[in-house]
Every structure is written in structure tokens, then in C-alpha cells.
Design a protein around this motif. Structure first.
Motif, PDB file in Angstrom:
ATOM      1  N   GLY A 112      13.300  -1.173   0.529  1.00 42.56           N
ATOM      2  CA  GLY A 112      13.306  -0.048  -0.409  1.00 42.56           C
ATOM      3  C   GLY A 112      12.223  -0.177  -1.462  1.00 42.56           C
ATOM      4  O   GLY A 112      11.091  -0.558  -1.167  1.00 42.56           O
ATOM      5  N   ASP A 113      12.571   0.096  -2.704  1.00 43.63           N
ATOM      6  CA  ASP A 113      11.607   0.043  -3.797  1.00 43.63           C
ATOM      7  C   ASP A 113      11.238  -1.366  -4.238  1.00 43.63           C
ATOM      8  O   ASP A 113      10.389  -1.544  -5.102  1.00 43.63           O
ATOM      9  CB  ASP A 113      12.129   0.839  -4.998  1.00 43.63           C
ATOM     10  CG  ASP A 113      12.057   2.338  -4.771  1.00 43.63           C
ATOM     11  OD1 ASP A 113      11.231   2.771  -3.926  1.00 43.63           O
ATOM     12  OD2 ASP A 113      12.817   3.076  -5.421  1.00 43.63           O
ATOM     13  N   GLN A 114      11.888  -2.372  -3.665  1.00 42.81           N
ATOM     14  CA  GLN A 114      11.538  -3.751  -3.995  1.00 42.81           C
ATOM     15  C   GLN A 114      10.306  -4.232  -3.230  1.00 42.81           C
ATOM     16  O   GLN A 114       9.768  -5.290  -3.518  1.00 42.81           O
ATOM     17  CB  GLN A 114      12.708  -4.693  -3.681  1.00 42.81           C
ATOM     18  CG  GLN A 114      13.896  -4.514  -4.585  1.00 42.81           C
ATOM     19  CD  GLN A 114      14.983  -5.525  -4.265  1.00 42.81           C
ATOM     20  OE1 GLN A 114      15.084  -6.029  -3.151  1.00 42.81           O
ATOM     21  NE2 GLN A 114      15.800  -5.827  -5.251  1.00 42.81           N
ATOM     22  N   ARG A 115       9.851  -3.435  -2.243  1.00 41.98           N
ATOM     23  CA  ARG A 115       8.672  -3.832  -1.477  1.00 41.98           C
ATOM     24  C   ARG A 115       7.439  -3.854  -2.384  1.00 41.98           C
ATOM     25  O   ARG A 115       7.362  -3.112  -3.365  1.00 41.98           O
ATOM     26  CB  ARG A 115       8.432  -2.849  -0.332  1.00 41.98           C
ATOM     27  CG  ARG A 115       9.536  -2.889   0.697  1.00 41.98           C
ATOM     28  CD  ARG A 115       9.244  -1.962   1.844  1.00 41.98           C
ATOM     29  NE  ARG A 115       9.287  -0.576   1.426  1.00 41.98           N
ATOM     30  CZ  ARG A 115       8.925   0.448   2.188  1.00 41.98           C
ATOM     31  NH1 ARG A 115       8.469   0.247   3.404  1.00 41.98           N
ATOM     32  NH2 ARG A 115       9.007   1.676   1.746  1.00 41.98           N
ATOM     33  N   PRO A 116       6.456  -4.675  -2.049  1.00 41.50           N
ATOM     34  CA  PRO A 116       5.216  -4.699  -2.824  1.00 41.50           C
ATOM     35  C   PRO A 116       4.534  -3.331  -2.857  1.00 41.50           C
ATOM     36  O   PRO A 116       4.567  -2.583  -1.875  1.00 41.50           O
ATOM     37  CB  PRO A 116       4.359  -5.718  -2.071  1.00 41.50           C
ATOM     38  CG  PRO A 116       5.358  -6.618  -1.426  1.00 41.50           C
ATOM     39  CD  PRO A 116       6.483  -5.718  -1.021  1.00 41.50           C
ATOM     40  N   LYS A 117       3.916  -3.029  -4.012  1.00 44.15           N
ATOM     41  CA  LYS A 117       3.280  -1.726  -4.220  1.00 44.15           C
ATOM     42  C   LYS A 117       1.789  -1.895  -4.457  1.00 44.15           C
ATOM     43  O   LYS A 117       1.357  -2.800  -5.169  1.00 44.15           O
ATOM     44  CB  LYS A 117       3.907  -1.028  -5.420  1.00 44.15           C
ATOM     45  CG  LYS A 117       5.370  -0.679  -5.222  1.00 44.15           C
ATOM     46  CD  LYS A 117       5.963  -0.109  -6.507  1.00 44.15           C
ATOM     47  CE  LYS A 117       7.407   0.270  -6.328  1.00 44.15           C
ATOM     48  NZ  LYS A 117       8.296  -0.867  -6.170  1.00 44.15           N
ATOM     49  N   LEU A 118       1.015  -0.977  -3.862  1.00 46.67           N
ATOM     50  CA  LEU A 118      -0.430  -0.919  -4.071  1.00 46.67           C
ATOM     51  C   LEU A 118      -0.768   0.446  -4.641  1.00 46.67           C
ATOM     52  O   LEU A 118      -0.290   1.464  -4.141  1.00 46.67           O
ATOM     53  CB  LEU A 118      -1.174  -1.154  -2.756  1.00 46.67           C
ATOM     54  CG  LEU A 118      -0.876  -2.479  -2.049  1.00 46.67           C
ATOM     55  CD1 LEU A 118      -1.600  -2.551  -0.722  1.00 46.67           C
ATOM     56  CD2 LEU A 118      -1.260  -3.651  -2.937  1.00 46.67           C
ATOM     57  N   LEU A 119      -1.588   0.475  -5.678  1.00 48.74           N
ATOM     58  CA  LEU A 119      -1.942   1.719  -6.354  1.00 48.74           C
ATOM     59  C   LEU A 119      -3.439   1.766  -6.596  1.00 48.74           C
ATOM     60  O   LEU A 119      -4.032   0.794  -7.068  1.00 48.74           O
ATOM     61  CB  LEU A 119      -1.203   1.826  -7.694  1.00 48.74           C
ATOM     62  CG  LEU A 119      -1.608   2.963  -8.629  1.00 48.74           C
ATOM     63  CD1 LEU A 119      -1.281   4.317  -8.014  1.00 48.74           C
ATOM     64  CD2 LEU A 119      -0.932   2.810  -9.968  1.00 48.74           C
ATOM     65  N   ALA A 120      -4.046   2.889  -6.276  1.00 49.95           N
ATOM     66  CA  ALA A 120      -5.472   3.104  -6.538  1.00 49.95           C
ATOM     67  C   ALA A 120      -5.615   4.066  -7.706  1.00 49.95           C
ATOM     68  O   ALA A 120      -5.101   5.178  -7.652  1.00 49.95           O
ATOM     69  CB  ALA A 120      -6.159   3.668  -5.304  1.00 49.95           C
ATOM     70  N   ASN A 121      -6.282   3.617  -8.744  1.00 49.91           N
ATOM     71  CA  ASN A 121      -6.614   4.478  -9.873  1.00 49.91           C
ATOM     72  C   ASN A 121      -8.121   4.451 -10.065  1.00 49.91           C
ATOM     73  O   ASN A 121      -8.643   3.897 -11.023  1.00 49.91           O
ATOM     74  CB  ASN A 121      -5.901   4.023 -11.156  1.00 49.91           C
ATOM     75  CG  ASN A 121      -4.524   4.615 -11.257  1.00 49.91           C
ATOM     76  OD1 ASN A 121      -4.257   5.662 -10.682  1.00 49.91           O
ATOM     77  ND2 ASN A 121      -3.646   3.945 -11.974  1.00 49.91           N
ATOM     78  N   PHE A 122      -8.818   5.016  -9.081  1.00 49.32           N
ATOM     79  CA  PHE A 122     -10.269   5.042  -9.121  1.00 49.32           C
ATOM     80  C   PHE A 122     -10.734   6.245  -9.930  1.00 49.32           C
ATOM     81  O   PHE A 122     -10.092   7.292  -9.931  1.00 49.32           O
ATOM     82  CB  PHE A 122     -10.844   5.131  -7.706  1.00 49.32           C
ATOM     83  CG  PHE A 122     -10.450   3.975  -6.821  1.00 49.32           C
ATOM     84  CD1 PHE A 122     -10.637   2.673  -7.233  1.00 49.32           C
ATOM     85  CD2 PHE A 122      -9.906   4.204  -5.568  1.00 49.32           C
ATOM     86  CE1 PHE A 122     -10.290   1.605  -6.414  1.00 49.32           C
ATOM     87  CE2 PHE A 122      -9.557   3.146  -4.747  1.00 49.32           C
ATOM     88  CZ  PHE A 122      -9.754   1.846  -5.177  1.00 49.32           C
ATOM     89  N   SER A 123     -11.878   6.099 -10.574  1.00 46.76           N
ATOM     90  CA  SER A 123     -12.452   7.234 -11.298  1.00 46.76           C
ATOM     91  C   SER A 123     -13.233   8.151 -10.361  1.00 46.76           C
ATOM     92  O   SER A 123     -13.559   9.266 -10.719  1.00 46.76           O
ATOM     93  CB  SER A 123     -13.356   6.734 -12.427  1.00 46.76           C
ATOM     94  OG  SER A 123     -14.366   5.900 -11.890  1.00 46.76           O
ATOM     95  N   VAL A 124     -13.522   7.660  -9.166  1.00 45.48           N
ATOM     96  CA  VAL A 124     -14.196   8.458  -8.143  1.00 45.48           C
ATOM     97  C   VAL A 124     -13.397   8.337  -6.850  1.00 45.48           C
ATOM     98  O   VAL A 124     -12.656   7.379  -6.665  1.00 45.48           O
ATOM     99  CB  VAL A 124     -15.654   7.994  -7.910  1.00 45.48           C
ATOM    100  CG1 VAL A 124     -16.493   8.213  -9.139  1.00 45.48           C
ATOM    101  CG2 VAL A 124     -15.699   6.538  -7.483  1.00 45.48           C
ATOM    102  N   SER A 125     -13.554   9.277  -5.961  1.00 42.73           N
ATOM    103  CA  SER A 125     -12.749   9.246  -4.738  1.00 42.73           C
ATOM    104  C   SER A 125     -13.566   8.835  -3.517  1.00 42.73           C
ATOM    105  O   SER A 125     -13.383   9.353  -2.437  1.00 42.73           O
ATOM    106  CB  SER A 125     -12.106  10.612  -4.513  1.00 42.73           C
ATOM    107  OG  SER A 125     -13.112  11.585  -4.376  1.00 42.73           O
TER     108      SER A 125
END
Length: 184
Positions: A112-125
Motif C-alpha cells: 500500500g502506501d508504505q511502499r517506497p515513493k519516487l517524485l519528480a519535481n523538475f523545472s523542465v519536462s
């Protein structure tokens, strides 16, 4: 659901994933709250057996990949509670994480939500979150969180063959247009 990590729960999570290896096993966990009792704070350092047990994990996935060897069937287990956020300044010019070692499996542990999370917050795509540039790799059980700024080019860019992406969750927001691109 696991509320506290211990060696037994880690062993059970590994068994549930069903990924076996004859190669090296590495562990990653940068969480300060979801770690084994008595475990050291994660470090990206290559001495004193760091990364080879859940008690002494590496702090980033990319560093763990760099410790792997081509065709050895190494596995990088990413522990529950781990989270990495990438900006244009982190990672390479084309990706937050580059999976560039042939035969490596990235396996996220947890449910569930306990799995590791990866997030991209790039200023360009124009940057990928994970760029797979080696054959025969596997990415399993991660949560790819919705981007809050410009989204990545792709969450996963498969630029090689014989790769497996399984049991991942892709949360999409207003900026997310592509989850997986297949180039190979």
C-alpha cells in the motif's frame, strides 16, 4: 501491514516479492522513522559493508546501482518508508536515476502506501525520472507520486530490451502526461 520494521518483517517482505538472485544484495532506506531498531542513519558510502544489510542501508537508489556489476543479477531492495524527490539539479542531465547496469532488479518492499515513493519535481519536462539504459533490468513495486511542478519526460524511460516493470503505481496529477515510454 507492517507498523514497525524488524529483521523478520524485512525477510517476509523480500520473500513476498519473489525476486531471486545469485548476485549481490543491496539495501536502500533514507527514512528516519521507518527503519530497523538500532539501524544506522543511511549513507552513500562504500566502506564497512554499508548497503549490504537493512541495518546499514545506502541512502539513494542511484548510489546502490553504482555498486552493482553487469550480468551478476544484483538486487537493490528499497525499504518501506524510503522516499526520493528529484529536481533538475539532482541526478544526471537526462534522468533522476539511471539504471545503467545490465541485469539489476530494483525492488521496492512494502504494501500500500508504505511502499517506497519516487517524485519528480523538475523545472523542465525534458528529464526522465528513471532512465533504463541497460538490458534485462526490473523495476518492481514502487509508487511514482504525482508531480507538483513540471512533470518528467517520463516516469520510466525504457531505452533497452528485456526489461520488466511490474506492480508499480503511477499517481498522475495535472503535470503528469507520460508514465512509461518505450524506446527499445
Amino acid at each position: 501491514m507492517i507498523t514497525m520494521l524488524d529483521a523478520r518483517s524485512i525477510t517476509n517482505l523480500i520473500a513476498e516479492q519473489g525476486v531471486q538472485s545469485s548476485g549481490q544484495i543491496f539495501f536502500v532506506n533514507n527514512s528516519t522513522t521507518a527503519k530497523l531498531p538500532g539501524a544506522a542513519v543511511a549513507s552513500d558510502t562504500n566502506y564497512d559493508d554499508w548497503g549490504k544489510s537493512p541495518e546499514k542501508p545506502f541512502s539513494t537508489i542511484d548510489y546502490a546501482i553504482g555498486q552493482c556489476t553487469h550480468d551478476r543479477a544484483d538486487i537493490v531492495y528499497v525499504l518501506p518508508g524510503h522516499s526520493e524527490t528529484f529536481t533538475a539539479a539532482s541526478g544526471s542531465a537526462t534522468a533522476g536515476i539511471t539504471l545503467d547496469v545490465r541485469g539489476v532488479a530494483l525492488v521496492a518492499l512494502g504494501e500500500g502506501d508504505q511502499r517506497p515513493k519516487l517524485l519528480a519535481n523538475f523545472s523542465v519536462s525534458t528529464i526522465d525520472l528513471i532512465e533504463v539504459t541497460a538490458d534485462s533490468c526490473r523495476i518492481k513495486n514502487f509508487i511514482f507520486s504525482a508531480s507538483t511542478t513540471a512533470a518528467p519526460e517520463a516516469r520510466i524511460d525504457l531505452a533497452q530490451t528485456d526489461c520488466i516493470v511490474e506492480d508499480c503505481r503511477f499517481d498522475c496529477g495535472a503535470f503528469d502526461t507520460q508514465s512509461i515510454t518505450i524506446v527499445a
